[in-house]
Motif scaffolding. Structure first.
Motif, PDB file in Angstrom:
ATOM      1  N   ARG A  95       0.834  -1.212   0.000  1.00  0.00           N
ATOM      2  CA  ARG A  95       0.000   0.000   0.000  1.00  0.00           C
ATOM      3  C   ARG A  95       0.862   1.253   0.000  1.00  0.00           C
ATOM      4  O   ARG A  95       0.576   2.223  -0.712  1.00  0.00           O
ATOM      5  CB  ARG A  95      -0.927  -0.001   1.220  1.00  0.00           C
ATOM      6  CG  ARG A  95      -2.131  -0.905   1.097  1.00  0.00           C
ATOM      7  CD  ARG A  95      -3.142  -0.613   2.194  1.00  0.00           C
ATOM      8  NE  ARG A  95      -2.574  -0.831   3.515  1.00  0.00           N
ATOM      9  CZ  ARG A  95      -2.617  -1.989   4.160  1.00  0.00           C
ATOM     10  NH1 ARG A  95      -3.182  -3.040   3.597  1.00  0.00           N
ATOM     11  NH2 ARG A  95      -2.089  -2.107   5.361  1.00  0.00           N
ATOM     12  N   ALA A  96       1.919   1.243   0.821  1.00  0.00           N
ATOM     13  CA  ALA A  96       2.801   2.414   0.891  1.00  0.00           C
ATOM     14  C   ALA A  96       3.539   2.630  -0.425  1.00  0.00           C
ATOM     15  O   ALA A  96       3.947   3.760  -0.730  1.00  0.00           O
ATOM     16  CB  ALA A  96       3.801   2.242   2.027  1.00  0.00           C
ATOM     17  N   GLY A  97       3.722   1.567  -1.201  1.00  0.00           N
ATOM     18  CA  GLY A  97       4.409   1.705  -2.481  1.00  0.00           C
ATOM     19  C   GLY A  97       3.567   2.335  -3.564  1.00  0.00           C
ATOM     20  O   GLY A  97       4.094   2.791  -4.587  1.00  0.00           O
ATOM     21  N   ILE A  98       2.247   2.371  -3.370  1.00  0.00           N
ATOM     22  CA  ILE A  98       1.352   3.009  -4.347  1.00  0.00           C
ATOM     23  C   ILE A  98       1.286   4.501  -4.049  1.00  0.00           C
ATOM     24  O   ILE A  98       1.086   4.899  -2.896  1.00  0.00           O
ATOM     25  CB  ILE A  98      -0.057   2.391  -4.267  1.00  0.00           C
ATOM     26  CG1 ILE A  98       0.009   0.876  -4.486  1.00  0.00           C
ATOM     27  CG2 ILE A  98      -0.981   3.035  -5.288  1.00  0.00           C
ATOM     28  CD1 ILE A  98      -1.326   0.177  -4.268  1.00  0.00           C
ATOM     29  N   PRO A  99       1.468   5.359  -5.026  1.00  0.00           N
ATOM     30  CA  PRO A  99       1.348   6.803  -4.785  1.00  0.00           C
ATOM     31  C   PRO A  99       0.014   7.147  -4.127  1.00  0.00           C
ATOM     32  O   PRO A  99      -1.018   6.544  -4.440  1.00  0.00           O
ATOM     33  CB  PRO A  99       1.451   7.409  -6.187  1.00  0.00           C
ATOM     34  CG  PRO A  99       2.238   6.397  -6.967  1.00  0.00           C
ATOM     35  CD  PRO A  99       1.839   5.066  -6.422  1.00  0.00           C
ATOM     36  N   LEU A 100       0.034   8.104  -3.219  1.00  0.00           N
ATOM     37  CA  LEU A 100      -1.154   8.453  -2.442  1.00  0.00           C
ATOM     38  C   LEU A 100      -2.325   8.845  -3.336  1.00  0.00           C
ATOM     39  O   LEU A 100      -3.469   8.449  -3.098  1.00  0.00           O
ATOM     40  CB  LEU A 100      -0.817   9.586  -1.473  1.00  0.00           C
ATOM     41  CG  LEU A 100      -1.971  10.065  -0.576  1.00  0.00           C
ATOM     42  CD1 LEU A 100      -2.474   8.926   0.297  1.00  0.00           C
ATOM     43  CD2 LEU A 100      -1.517  11.249   0.277  1.00  0.00           C
ATOM     44  N   SER A 101      -2.035   9.615  -4.379  1.00  0.00           N
ATOM     45  CA  SER A 101      -3.119  10.049  -5.269  1.00  0.00           C
ATOM     46  C   SER A 101      -3.773   8.859  -5.968  1.00  0.00           C
ATOM     47  O   SER A 101      -4.989   8.837  -6.167  1.00  0.00           O
ATOM     48  CB  SER A 101      -2.580  11.036  -6.309  1.00  0.00           C
ATOM     49  OG  SER A 101      -1.557  10.438  -7.091  1.00  0.00           O
ATOM     50  N   TRP A 102      -2.974   7.847  -6.329  1.00  0.00           N
ATOM     51  CA  TRP A 102      -3.521   6.644  -6.972  1.00  0.00           C
ATOM     52  C   TRP A 102      -4.375   5.862  -5.983  1.00  0.00           C
ATOM     53  O   TRP A 102      -5.410   5.323  -6.345  1.00  0.00           O
ATOM     54  CB  TRP A 102      -2.388   5.765  -7.500  1.00  0.00           C
ATOM     55  CG  TRP A 102      -1.665   6.345  -8.668  1.00  0.00           C
ATOM     56  CD1 TRP A 102      -1.663   7.648  -9.077  1.00  0.00           C
ATOM     57  CD2 TRP A 102      -0.815   5.641  -9.573  1.00  0.00           C
ATOM     58  NE1 TRP A 102      -0.860   7.816 -10.167  1.00  0.00           N
ATOM     59  CE2 TRP A 102      -0.329   6.601 -10.499  1.00  0.00           C
ATOM     60  CE3 TRP A 102      -0.413   4.319  -9.673  1.00  0.00           C
ATOM     61  CZ2 TRP A 102       0.541   6.236 -11.530  1.00  0.00           C
ATOM     62  CZ3 TRP A 102       0.459   3.950 -10.698  1.00  0.00           C
ATOM     63  CH2 TRP A 102       0.918   4.908 -11.611  1.00  0.00           C
ATOM     64  N   ARG A 103      -3.902   5.789  -4.748  1.00  0.00           N
ATOM     65  CA  ARG A 103      -4.673   5.063  -3.736  1.00  0.00           C
ATOM     66  C   ARG A 103      -6.042   5.703  -3.530  1.00  0.00           C
ATOM     67  O   ARG A 103      -7.060   5.010  -3.443  1.00  0.00           O
ATOM     68  CB  ARG A 103      -3.912   5.061  -2.406  1.00  0.00           C
ATOM     69  CG  ARG A 103      -2.959   3.878  -2.232  1.00  0.00           C
ATOM     70  CD  ARG A 103      -2.310   3.920  -0.881  1.00  0.00           C
ATOM     71  NE  ARG A 103      -1.194   4.845  -0.833  1.00  0.00           N
ATOM     72  CZ  ARG A 103      -0.620   5.283   0.265  1.00  0.00           C
ATOM     73  NH1 ARG A 103      -1.095   4.914   1.440  1.00  0.00           N
ATOM     74  NH2 ARG A 103       0.405   6.104   0.222  1.00  0.00           N
ATOM     75  N   GLN A 104      -6.046   7.039  -3.431  1.00  0.00           N
ATOM     76  CA  GLN A 104      -7.301   7.733  -3.181  1.00  0.00           C
ATOM     77  C   GLN A 104      -8.225   7.724  -4.391  1.00  0.00           C
ATOM     78  O   GLN A 104      -9.449   7.666  -4.249  1.00  0.00           O
ATOM     79  CB  GLN A 104      -7.009   9.184  -2.759  1.00  0.00           C
ATOM     80  CG  GLN A 104      -6.290   9.295  -1.418  1.00  0.00           C
ATOM     81  CD  GLN A 104      -5.903  10.717  -1.088  1.00  0.00           C
ATOM     82  OE1 GLN A 104      -5.797  11.578  -1.979  1.00  0.00           O
ATOM     83  NE2 GLN A 104      -5.670  10.990   0.191  1.00  0.00           N
ATOM     84  N   ARG A 105      -7.644   7.757  -5.577  1.00  0.00           N
ATOM     85  CA  ARG A 105      -8.461   7.874  -6.786  1.00  0.00           C
ATOM     86  C   ARG A 105      -8.909   6.527  -7.343  1.00  0.00           C
ATOM     87  O   ARG A 105     -10.026   6.410  -7.865  1.00  0.00           O
ATOM     88  CB  ARG A 105      -7.683   8.637  -7.858  1.00  0.00           C
ATOM     89  CG  ARG A 105      -8.478   8.932  -9.124  1.00  0.00           C
ATOM     90  CD  ARG A 105      -7.690   9.797 -10.069  1.00  0.00           C
ATOM     91  NE  ARG A 105      -7.332  11.080  -9.495  1.00  0.00           N
ATOM     92  CZ  ARG A 105      -6.637  12.020 -10.138  1.00  0.00           C
ATOM     93  NH1 ARG A 105      -6.208  11.790 -11.372  1.00  0.00           N
ATOM     94  NH2 ARG A 105      -6.344  13.159  -9.540  1.00  0.00           N
ATOM     95  N   PHE A 106      -8.054   5.507  -7.224  1.00  0.00           N
ATOM     96  CA  PHE A 106      -8.351   4.236  -7.885  1.00  0.00           C
ATOM     97  C   PHE A 106      -8.499   3.064  -6.917  1.00  0.00           C
ATOM     98  O   PHE A 106      -9.500   2.344  -6.959  1.00  0.00           O
ATOM     99  CB  PHE A 106      -7.244   3.905  -8.911  1.00  0.00           C
ATOM    100  CG  PHE A 106      -7.036   4.962  -9.952  1.00  0.00           C
ATOM    101  CD1 PHE A 106      -7.997   5.220 -10.917  1.00  0.00           C
ATOM    102  CD2 PHE A 106      -5.869   5.720  -9.955  1.00  0.00           C
ATOM    103  CE1 PHE A 106      -7.807   6.188 -11.866  1.00  0.00           C
ATOM    104  CE2 PHE A 106      -5.666   6.692 -10.913  1.00  0.00           C
ATOM    105  CZ  PHE A 106      -6.633   6.943 -11.874  1.00  0.00           C
ATOM    106  N   VAL A 107      -7.493   2.843  -6.049  1.00  0.00           N
ATOM    107  CA  VAL A 107      -7.446   1.625  -5.249  1.00  0.00           C
ATOM    108  C   VAL A 107      -8.579   1.574  -4.227  1.00  0.00           C
ATOM    109  O   VAL A 107      -9.347   0.608  -4.169  1.00  0.00           O
ATOM    110  CB  VAL A 107      -6.084   1.486  -4.542  1.00  0.00           C
ATOM    111  CG1 VAL A 107      -6.061   0.222  -3.676  1.00  0.00           C
ATOM    112  CG2 VAL A 107      -4.962   1.439  -5.567  1.00  0.00           C
TER     113      VAL A 107
END
Length: 298
Positions: A95-107
């Motif tokens: 989870r930490a390896g995914i950019p924050l914006s990607w986590r909030q927008r997609f994941v």
């Protein structure tokens, strides 16, 4: 022939490269942020490399032309590789390896959809998890199904990936080190789930070992990698691999799950023990308050 020769894929697959390279990149990016210990890092990389070796090296030729090698491949894909990846508990690092914006927008939106949540609830149900874990082994080892899977390269890859995905889901469920919430199962149920998977593997392995005729003639038809090994001896070794190492991996999984249970109990993090602690603290506070009130009246 050197090591690079054996690491060269028998049949190049971009799917395998992308599917294994992506978590590797995420883990490298996130391990530093999530403060992952050395032991967990070693466990993750061992599991990931094991999957690569079993899926994308020259050994794949032997996996396709000897039954016992095929069983060794699935022992890695379904047990060993996913076991060590789950043992590293890499969720926080990934989870930490995914950019924050990607986590909030997609994941996060994707994980919250009713379809994904329902699907996870179904496959992570203890009865379904055991049925899938054992059932996939039985299904792909049915003689007619196995015959077709070893001839059709598309079905062959579906078979291998089904074992990897199911292995990851099962061991992730069983080896979760957390208490029942946020974990899906209580520590006691995790131990029971992995123990329930042992007898069916023993039964199937013993059946393959003791069957007096050839169950999988596809290897004789397509040509065997080891011509000095008889078909029946090949089949017996394959049965033993399912019978003993496969079952032993489940025993080890049960011991790890039991260790997590004992650790959580020692720290008072089990749900029943937490309720008891809260009740005891409440009773003690009430008793102290009552004694203070009585003293004030005197």
């Amino acid at each position: 022939m050197n090591l690079l020769y054996w690491l060269d894929p028998w049949e190049f697959s971009p799917t395998v490269v992308i599917a294994l390279l992506l978590p590797a990149i995420l883990f490298v990016r996130g391990a530093r942020k999530a403060n992952v210990s050395l032991a967990r890092r070693v466990s993750f990389w061992f599991g990931l490399v094991a999957l690569y070796v079993a899926l994308h090296t020259r050994l794949d030729y032997f996996f396709e032309h000897e039954f016992f090698m095929h069983r060794a491949q699935h022992l890695v894909l379904h047990h060993l590789g996913p076991f060590f990846i789950a043992l590293s508990y890499p969720g926080a690092a990934l989870r930490a390896g995914i950019p924050l914006s990607w986590r909030q927008r997609f994941v996060q939106p994707a994980l919250r959809t009713p379809l994904v949540r329902t699907l996870l609830d179904v496959v992570m149900h203890p009865v379904v998890a055991v049925t899938l874990f054992v059932g996939l082994i039985y299904f792909w080892l049915m003689s007619p199904v196995h015959f077709v899977a070893m001839l059709d390269w598309r079905l062959y890859r579906v078979m291998n990936w089904s074992m990897v995905i199911d292995g990851l889901l099962f061991w992730w469920l069983v080896l979760d080190p957390r208490p029942a919430s946020p974990a899906r199962l209580s520590p006691g149920k995790r131990v029971l789930v992995v123990i329930a998977a042992i007898p069916p593997q023993i039964i199937l392995g013993a059946f393959i070992f003791f069957t007096p005729h050839e169950l999988y003639p596809i290897y004789s038809i397509c040509g065997r990698a080891f011509t000095w090994l008889s078909p029946m001896r090949d089949q017996q070794i394959g049965g033993l691999l399912l019978w003993i190492p496969g079952s032993m991996m489940s025993v080890i999984g049960a011991l790890v799950a039991l260790r997590h249970w004992m650790r959580l109990s020692a720290r008072g993090r089990l749900r029943g023990e937490q309720r008891a602690k809260i009740a005891n603290a409440t009773n003690a506070a009430a008793a102290k308050s009552a004694s203070s009130t009585a003293a004030g009246h005197r």
